[in-house]
Design an enzyme around this catalytic site. Structure first.
Site, PDB file in Angstrom:
ATOM      1  N   ASP A   1       0.724  -1.228  -0.027  1.00 27.85           N
ATOM      2  CA  ASP A   1       0.108  -0.092   0.046  1.00 27.85           C
ATOM      3  C   ASP A   1       0.876   1.236   0.041  1.00 27.85           C
ATOM      4  O   ASP A   1       0.384   2.299   0.193  1.00 27.85           O
ATOM      5  CB  ASP A   1      -0.738   0.143   1.243  1.00 27.85           C
ATOM      6  CG  ASP A   1      -1.771  -1.455   1.330  1.00 27.85           C
ATOM      7  OD1 ASP A   1      -2.344  -1.759   0.212  1.00 27.85           O
ATOM      8  OD2 ASP A   1      -1.654  -1.991   2.461  1.00 27.85           O
TER       9      ASP A   1
ATOM     10  N   LYS B   1       2.310   2.093  -5.356  1.00 30.24           N
ATOM     11  CA  LYS B   1       3.013   1.515  -6.241  1.00 30.24           C
ATOM     12  C   LYS B   1       2.436   1.613  -7.656  1.00 30.24           C
ATOM     13  O   LYS B   1       2.844   1.943  -8.585  1.00 30.24           O
ATOM     14  CB  LYS B   1       3.430  -0.110  -6.162  1.00 30.24           C
ATOM     15  CG  LYS B   1       4.319  -0.345  -5.130  1.00 30.24           C
ATOM     16  CD  LYS B   1       4.541  -1.924  -5.225  1.00 30.24           C
ATOM     17  CE  LYS B   1       3.265  -2.585  -4.620  1.00 30.24           C
ATOM     18  NZ  LYS B   1       2.890  -2.434  -3.084  1.00 30.24           N
TER      19      LYS B   1
ATOM     20  N   GLY C   1      -4.095  -4.579  -4.804  1.00 25.02           N
ATOM     21  CA  GLY C   1      -4.755  -3.819  -5.157  1.00 25.02           C
ATOM     22  C   GLY C   1      -4.153  -2.482  -5.418  1.00 25.02           C
ATOM     23  O   GLY C   1      -3.267  -1.853  -4.829  1.00 25.02           O
ATOM     24  N   HIS C   2      -4.150  -1.829  -6.928  1.00 18.27           N
ATOM     25  CA  HIS C   2      -3.240  -0.906  -7.021  1.00 18.27           C
ATOM     26  C   HIS C   2      -4.407   0.271  -7.709  1.00 18.27           C
ATOM     27  O   HIS C   2      -5.076   0.009  -8.486  1.00 18.27           O
ATOM     28  CB  HIS C   2      -2.349  -1.078  -8.389  1.00 18.27           C
ATOM     29  CG  HIS C   2      -1.085  -2.028  -8.013  1.00 18.27           C
ATOM     30  ND1 HIS C   2      -0.327  -2.571  -8.845  1.00 18.27           N
ATOM     31  CD2 HIS C   2      -0.633  -2.130  -6.587  1.00 18.27           C
ATOM     32  CE1 HIS C   2       0.686  -3.120  -8.240  1.00 18.27           C
ATOM     33  NE2 HIS C   2       0.368  -2.864  -6.803  1.00 18.27           N
TER      34      HIS C   2
ATOM     35  N   THR D   1      -6.453 -12.521   2.329  1.00 15.79           N
ATOM     36  CA  THR D   1      -7.825 -12.052   1.903  1.00 15.79           C
ATOM     37  C   THR D   1      -8.777 -12.898   1.306  1.00 15.79           C
ATOM     38  O   THR D   1     -10.139 -12.770   0.890  1.00 15.79           O
ATOM     39  CB  THR D   1      -7.317 -11.065   0.501  1.00 15.79           C
ATOM     40  OG1 THR D   1      -6.800 -12.166  -0.387  1.00 15.79           O
ATOM     41  CG2 THR D   1      -6.323 -10.150   0.684  1.00 15.79           C
TER      42      THR D   1
ATOM     43  N   GLN E   1       2.299  -6.291  -3.276  1.00 16.71           N
ATOM     44  CA  GLN E   1       2.545  -6.181  -1.848  1.00 16.71           C
ATOM     45  C   GLN E   1       3.694  -5.434  -1.300  1.00 16.71           C
ATOM     46  O   GLN E   1       4.147  -4.533  -2.147  1.00 16.71           O
ATOM     47  CB  GLN E   1       2.691  -7.886  -1.328  1.00 16.71           C
ATOM     48  CG  GLN E   1       1.269  -8.431  -1.377  1.00 16.71           C
ATOM     49  CD  GLN E   1       0.875  -9.212  -2.702  1.00 16.71           C
ATOM     50  OE1 GLN E   1       2.086  -9.523  -3.298  1.00 16.71           O
ATOM     51  NE2 GLN E   1      -0.245  -9.139  -3.041  1.00 16.71           N
TER      52      GLN E   1
END
Length: 430
Positions: free
Chosen positions: A13, A16, A40-41, A130, A224
């Site tokens: 987080d 990136k 998640g990006h 997750t 990550q």
């Protein structure tokens, strides 16, 4: 031409997505080399928000080739949905713009079911996954029972691969009180999606080799953060793959000599999602303020992120592990308005000063941060695009971070917007 690896240097987080998107303008190929759709990006481009999970961040750039490498575990059903969502936002994705390594392992529904069942029954210490099946899919990969992208092209091979996997999974499911897998339904589902996945399949290692020989620039994208690395992270509260820069080579099929510059993405403070040690965590109003100002909620899960002061010990450690040449410091604007800032410069463990995060879990739990304080700044840094736009104390903070981690800032990000970035050193410079 220079090739660049981007890795998160904290617990993920770090921002990136924006940095990869910003750098992808200078690249010809953007290759994702590990992780799954648990990552998640979030990209913000001209006010438009794109949320990516399986797709490389470069897909929003026209004229670029995006690659999903063999180091990734891929949920094909999720990928199809994600492609449809991105297309609805006006981004066209074709086999000319997206390529998937033929030897990429697939995440099957049985992996997610196993992941969630284990976490629900784990009364000892929840990992905080997750629940999307990433861990079990990697287990099947090293257990030599994966269904891989290439297997979708031949019915006999596909059925053989599924049968091999189910010998293992049905035994596990019995122990967890789950029903046996409906073999025929699973195979039918895989055969149904095969025509949607196979057009993207290719020998990625060869494509990477050919493009390198042609002098094209490659941007390697990780997911990550380094502190979640299966070997060097805060085990067992880690992801199921290697996250550090060395994985870029094995995760796409290139030699280590292909890597010219490693860029570590570092948030100006520290956050973590899920369980596990976090020496500088703040559970008071300051931690809440950081979370609110930084909009610290997971892109994938929506879970609230734990927040704390910048930990120079951890970042110095991850810089060493990945051979980081420069960092991209993100979310500096979140620190605007703090009267005093703190930076962790070391730990105290059982009365002794240590300069790294110990490996043993009980030592990690007992490590107490040692802080130094710095004056904050009242002025806004949001949207700054040059050093001249930054308050003097903000520059002092950045310089102190550089000193403590032993690595210089190559990029400085001052908002989620693509162009709110100060370039100090171009990672792609030859």
């Amino acid at each position: 031409m220079a090739n660049v690896v981007v890795v998160g240097a904290q617990w993920g987080d770090e921002g990136k997505g924006k940095i990869v998107d910003w750098l992808s303008e200078r690249a010809d190929v953007i290759a994702r080399f590990q992780g799954g759709h648990n990552a998640g990006h979030t990209l913000v481009i001209d006010g438009k928000v794109y949320k990516l999970h399986a797709l490389p961040s470069g897909v929003v750039r026209s004229g670029k080739l995006s690659i999903i490498g063999n180091g990734v575990v891929l949920d094909p059903w999720h990928l199809i949905k994600e492609i449809a969502t991105i297309r609805e936002q006006g981004v066209e994705i074709t086999p000319e713009t997206l390529m998937i390594a033929e030897n990429t392992p697939l995440i099957l529904p049985i992996h997610g079911e196993l992941d969630r069942a284990r976490e629900a029954q784990n009364s000892v210490a929840k990992i905080g996954t997750t629940g999307r099946g990433i861990g079990p899919a990697y287990e099947d990969k090293v257990g030599r029972r994966s269904v891989r992208v290439a297997d979708l092209a031949d019915d006999a091979t596909l059925e053989l691969r599924v049968d091999r996997a189910l010998v293992h999974h049905d035994a596990l499911r019995r122990g967890l009180g789950l029903e046996p897998v409906d073999r025929d339904a699973l195979i039918a589902s895989l055969k149904e999606l095969a025509p949607q996945i196979l057009p993207f399949a290719a020998p990625v290692w060869k494509e990477m080799h050919d493009r390198r020989r042609a002098g094209e620039r490659i941007l390697f994208e990780g997911a990550q953060g380094s502190l979640l690395d299966i070997d060097f992270g805060t085990y067992p509260y880690v992801t199921s793959s290697n996250v550090i820069a060395g994985q870029a080579a094995t995760g796409t099929g290139v030699g280590p000599g292909a890597i010219d510059f490693v860029l570590g993405i570092v948030k100006a403070y520290t956050t973590r999602v899920g369980e596990g040690p976090f020496p500088t965590e703040l559970t008071d109003e300051t931690g809440q303020r950081l979370g609110e100002r930084g909009h610290e909620f997971g892109t994938t899960t929506g879970r609230k992120r734990r927040c704390g002061w910048f930990d120079a010990v951890l970042v110095r450690q991850t810089c060493a592990l990945s051979g980081i040449n420069g960092i991209a410091l993100t979310k500096l604007d979140v620190l605007d308005g703090f009267e005093t800032l703190k930076i962790c410069t070391g730990y105290e463990l059982d009365g002794k000063l240590i300069d790294h995060l110990p490996t043993a879990a009980d030592h990690q739990a007992r490590a107490t941060p040692i802080y130094e304080e710095m004056p904050g700044w009242e002025e806004s840094t949001e949207g700054a695009r040059s050093w001249a736009d930054l308050p003097a104390n903000a520059i002092k903070y950045v310089r102190r971070v550089e000193e403590l981690i032993g690595c210089n800032v190559a990029l400085l990000s001052t908002s989620p917007e693509r162009d709110d970035t100060i370039l100090v050193t171009d990672p792609f410079a030859d």
